[in-house]
Design a protein around this motif. Structure first.
Motif, PDB file in Angstrom:
ATOM      1  N   GLN A 140      -1.164   3.895  -6.520  1.00  0.00           N
ATOM      2  CA  GLN A 140      -1.353   4.814  -5.676  1.00  0.00           C
ATOM      3  C   GLN A 140       0.217   4.590  -5.074  1.00  0.00           C
ATOM      4  O   GLN A 140       0.769   6.527  -5.058  1.00  0.00           O
ATOM      5  CB  GLN A 140      -2.192   4.061  -4.398  1.00  0.00           C
ATOM      6  CG  GLN A 140      -3.975   4.253  -4.294  1.00  0.00           C
ATOM      7  CD  GLN A 140      -4.395   3.708  -3.200  1.00  0.00           C
ATOM      8  OE1 GLN A 140      -4.541   3.089  -3.091  1.00  0.00           O
ATOM      9  NE2 GLN A 140      -5.159   4.255  -3.428  1.00  0.00           N
ATOM     10  N   ARG A 141       0.641   3.438  -4.755  1.00  0.00           N
ATOM     11  CA  ARG A 141       2.323   4.151  -5.087  1.00  0.00           C
ATOM     12  C   ARG A 141       2.921   4.866  -5.228  1.00  0.00           C
ATOM     13  O   ARG A 141       3.829   5.520  -4.861  1.00  0.00           O
ATOM     14  CB  ARG A 141       2.368   2.281  -3.729  1.00  0.00           C
ATOM     15  CG  ARG A 141       3.896   2.393  -3.482  1.00  0.00           C
ATOM     16  CD  ARG A 141       4.708   0.843  -3.025  1.00  0.00           C
ATOM     17  NE  ARG A 141       5.742   1.681  -2.459  1.00  0.00           N
ATOM     18  CZ  ARG A 141       6.491   0.210  -2.094  1.00  0.00           C
ATOM     19  NH1 ARG A 141       6.022  -1.180  -2.592  1.00  0.00           N
ATOM     20  NH2 ARG A 141       7.743   0.230  -1.508  1.00  0.00           N
ATOM     21  N   LEU A 142       3.133   4.879  -7.065  1.00  0.00           N
ATOM     22  CA  LEU A 142       3.464   5.266  -7.504  1.00  0.00           C
ATOM     23  C   LEU A 142       3.243   6.838  -7.986  1.00  0.00           C
ATOM     24  O   LEU A 142       3.973   7.942  -8.150  1.00  0.00           O
ATOM     25  CB  LEU A 142       4.060   4.031  -9.257  1.00  0.00           C
ATOM     26  CG  LEU A 142       4.242   3.150  -9.716  1.00  0.00           C
ATOM     27  CD1 LEU A 142       3.654   2.514 -10.567  1.00  0.00           C
ATOM     28  CD2 LEU A 142       5.841   3.066  -9.918  1.00  0.00           C
ATOM     29  N   LEU A 143       2.159   6.990  -7.915  1.00  0.00           N
ATOM     30  CA  LEU A 143       1.742   8.301  -7.338  1.00  0.00           C
ATOM     31  C   LEU A 143       1.703   9.551  -5.988  1.00  0.00           C
ATOM     32  O   LEU A 143       2.498  10.465  -6.136  1.00  0.00           O
ATOM     33  CB  LEU A 143       0.452   8.107  -7.488  1.00  0.00           C
ATOM     34  CG  LEU A 143      -0.544   7.707  -8.857  1.00  0.00           C
ATOM     35  CD1 LEU A 143      -2.485   7.792  -8.189  1.00  0.00           C
ATOM     36  CD2 LEU A 143      -0.196   9.511  -9.842  1.00  0.00           C
ATOM     37  N   GLU A 144       2.346   8.718  -5.013  1.00  0.00           N
ATOM     38  CA  GLU A 144       2.835   8.907  -3.712  1.00  0.00           C
ATOM     39  C   GLU A 144       4.320   9.010  -4.366  1.00  0.00           C
ATOM     40  O   GLU A 144       4.827  10.074  -3.567  1.00  0.00           O
ATOM     41  CB  GLU A 144       2.359   7.944  -2.503  1.00  0.00           C
ATOM     42  CG  GLU A 144       1.046   7.753  -2.618  1.00  0.00           C
ATOM     43  CD  GLU A 144       0.663   6.436  -1.283  1.00  0.00           C
ATOM     44  OE1 GLU A 144      -0.073   5.919  -1.579  1.00  0.00           O
ATOM     45  OE2 GLU A 144       2.119   5.600  -1.078  1.00  0.00           O
ATOM     46  N   ARG A 145       4.452   8.252  -4.699  1.00  0.00           N
ATOM     47  CA  ARG A 145       6.850   7.847  -4.183  1.00  0.00           C
ATOM     48  C   ARG A 145       7.381   8.442  -5.775  1.00  0.00           C
ATOM     49  O   ARG A 145       8.299   8.476  -5.843  1.00  0.00           O
ATOM     50  CB  ARG A 145       7.138   6.265  -3.948  1.00  0.00           C
ATOM     51  CG  ARG A 145       6.169   6.400  -2.841  1.00  0.00           C
ATOM     52  CD  ARG A 145       6.564   4.852  -2.089  1.00  0.00           C
ATOM     53  NE  ARG A 145       6.441   4.468  -0.895  1.00  0.00           N
ATOM     54  CZ  ARG A 145       5.476   4.846   0.088  1.00  0.00           C
ATOM     55  NH1 ARG A 145       4.299   4.975  -0.617  1.00  0.00           N
ATOM     56  NH2 ARG A 145       5.153   4.771   1.210  1.00  0.00           N
ATOM     57  N   GLN A 157       2.393   0.399 -16.855  1.00  0.00           N
ATOM     58  CA  GLN A 157       2.842   0.131 -15.717  1.00  0.00           C
ATOM     59  C   GLN A 157       1.466  -0.631 -14.618  1.00  0.00           C
ATOM     60  O   GLN A 157       2.625  -2.092 -14.055  1.00  0.00           O
ATOM     61  CB  GLN A 157       3.380   0.741 -14.867  1.00  0.00           C
ATOM     62  CG  GLN A 157       5.246   1.502 -15.434  1.00  0.00           C
ATOM     63  CD  GLN A 157       5.713   2.447 -14.467  1.00  0.00           C
ATOM     64  OE1 GLN A 157       5.682   2.372 -13.291  1.00  0.00           O
ATOM     65  NE2 GLN A 157       6.180   3.634 -15.283  1.00  0.00           N
ATOM     66  N   THR A 158       1.021  -0.748 -14.419  1.00  0.00           N
ATOM     67  CA  THR A 158      -0.023  -1.179 -13.436  1.00  0.00           C
ATOM     68  C   THR A 158      -1.577  -2.309 -14.229  1.00  0.00           C
ATOM     69  O   THR A 158      -2.184  -2.570 -13.873  1.00  0.00           O
ATOM     70  CB  THR A 158      -0.519  -0.167 -13.052  1.00  0.00           C
ATOM     71  OG1 THR A 158      -1.193   0.547 -13.668  1.00  0.00           O
ATOM     72  CG2 THR A 158       0.008   0.713 -11.428  1.00  0.00           C
TER      73      THR A 158
END
Length: 333
Positions: free
Chosen positions: A270-275, A286-287
């Motif tokens: 989620q954080r990678l998708l957001e930022r 990566q996850t």
């Protein structure tokens, strides 16, 4: 439990009263170790909020509600250029002297500045008021971008989304960055796992309570998400047997180790998708979720949407909600 007092001065924007309740309640609801008690305290002369959609409130708390609290928040208000009432100044100074944190949202920084508590410190206010604040209070180092800043016991921010940035900063100081990030995500998206999913109906996020004995292991898991991690690997790092490890995780997080690992991977996604603009293929690698198909499957199950839809919706929502502040629109407070 941390007690937070929000000081309502006459003409406060309504969303600056409701946003702290939303942020701190969300943090507590999604992270069981977190607990906040919020007081709305009416300052002398308070009659109601400012427009649009002005409303009146009734509260049992006046300035005495600031006694004994851990944090006092001062939102913006219509008369922010006027000198605050002497009893307001006295109450804020007394709270600071007792060791309370003092936070100011938007033009609430002008009120806090009038107490002298910001002299010699850094502070923020709404972008359209930074030059005015610097001119009226030359002893304050004014942040030109209105970002959330802290200097000693005083914290301030521009007031975007009713002061959400400031609330998230305080949550970070209290409970760590992970809790703050998850709180921000829940406030924006309000995604919930399907009620009939046995693996997700605990309502817990992958967050380790402060001071937890398993924190070294959860940090190791977070640093090694891109590797395949088996239950035996996690147990070996913790120096525990599998059954003991599972008991510890359930007691401290409400999740099994593998449930915690999966949620951590989805939260990282989620954080990678957001930022970032990383493609789904790279995010899957990566996850530690391996393939895009595996990422999509678990992401859909735990969030109720697809990675691409999540990215588009999150960014569109943030853009829409923060545009007025960036463009200098909206009411003066």
């Amino acid at each position: 439990m941390s007690v937070i007092a929000v000081l309502a001065l006459d003409g406060v924007p309504g969303h600056q009263l409701t946003t702290p309740a939303l942020a701190f309640a969300t943090a507590a609801r999604h992270h069981p170790p977190v607990a906040y008690d919020l007081r709305i305290c009416a300052a002398p002369g308070f009659a109601g909020t400012s427009g649009p959609g002005a409303f009146r409130i009734e509260t049992p708390w006046g300035l005495e509600g600031l006694d004994g609290v851990g944090t006092v928040l001062v939102p913006g208000h219509e008369g922010f250029r006027d000198a605050p009432a002497p009893e307001v100044v006295e109450a804020l100074r007394a709270a600071a002297a007792r060791g309370s944190r003092i936070g100011a949202v938007g033009t609430g920084t002008f009120t806090l500045a009038a107490t002298g508590l910001l002299d010699g410190r850094r502070a923020s206010t709404s972008r359209r008021h930074t030059e005015e604040l610097a001119r009226l209070h030359p002893r304050i180092e004014v942040d030109p971008e209105g970002t959330a800043v802290g200097d000693g016991p005083c914290h301030s921010a521009a007031g975007v989304l009713g002061g959400l940035d400031l609330c998230l900063r305080l949550i970070t100081l209290d409970h760590g960055e992970t809790v703050a990030i998850e709180t921000e995500r829940q406030v924006f998206m309000q995604f919930h796992a399907p009620a009939d999913d046995a693996d997700t109906d605990t309502g817990y996020n992958a967050v380790t309570p402060p001071g937890s004995g398993i924190e070294p292991t959860t940090r190791w898991m977070e640093a090694n998400l891109h590797h395949p991690l088996a239950l035996t690997d996690i147990a070996a790092h913790a120096g525990l047997g599998v059954r003991s490890l599972t008991r510890r995780f359930r007691a401290e997080t409400g999740l099994t180790p593998l449930q915690y690992l999966l949620r951590t991977r989805i939260q990282r996604a989620q954080r990678l998708l957001e930022r970032t603009d990383e493609p789904v293929e790279r995010i899957a690698a990566q996850t530690g979720l391996g393939t895009p198909a595996n990422l999509r499957h678990h992401f859909q199950r735990l969030t109720g949407t697809s990675p691409s839809t999540y990215r588009t919706a999150f960014r569109a929502l943030v853009t829409d909600l923060t545009r007025p502040e960036r463009e200098g629109a909206g009411p003066p407070p």
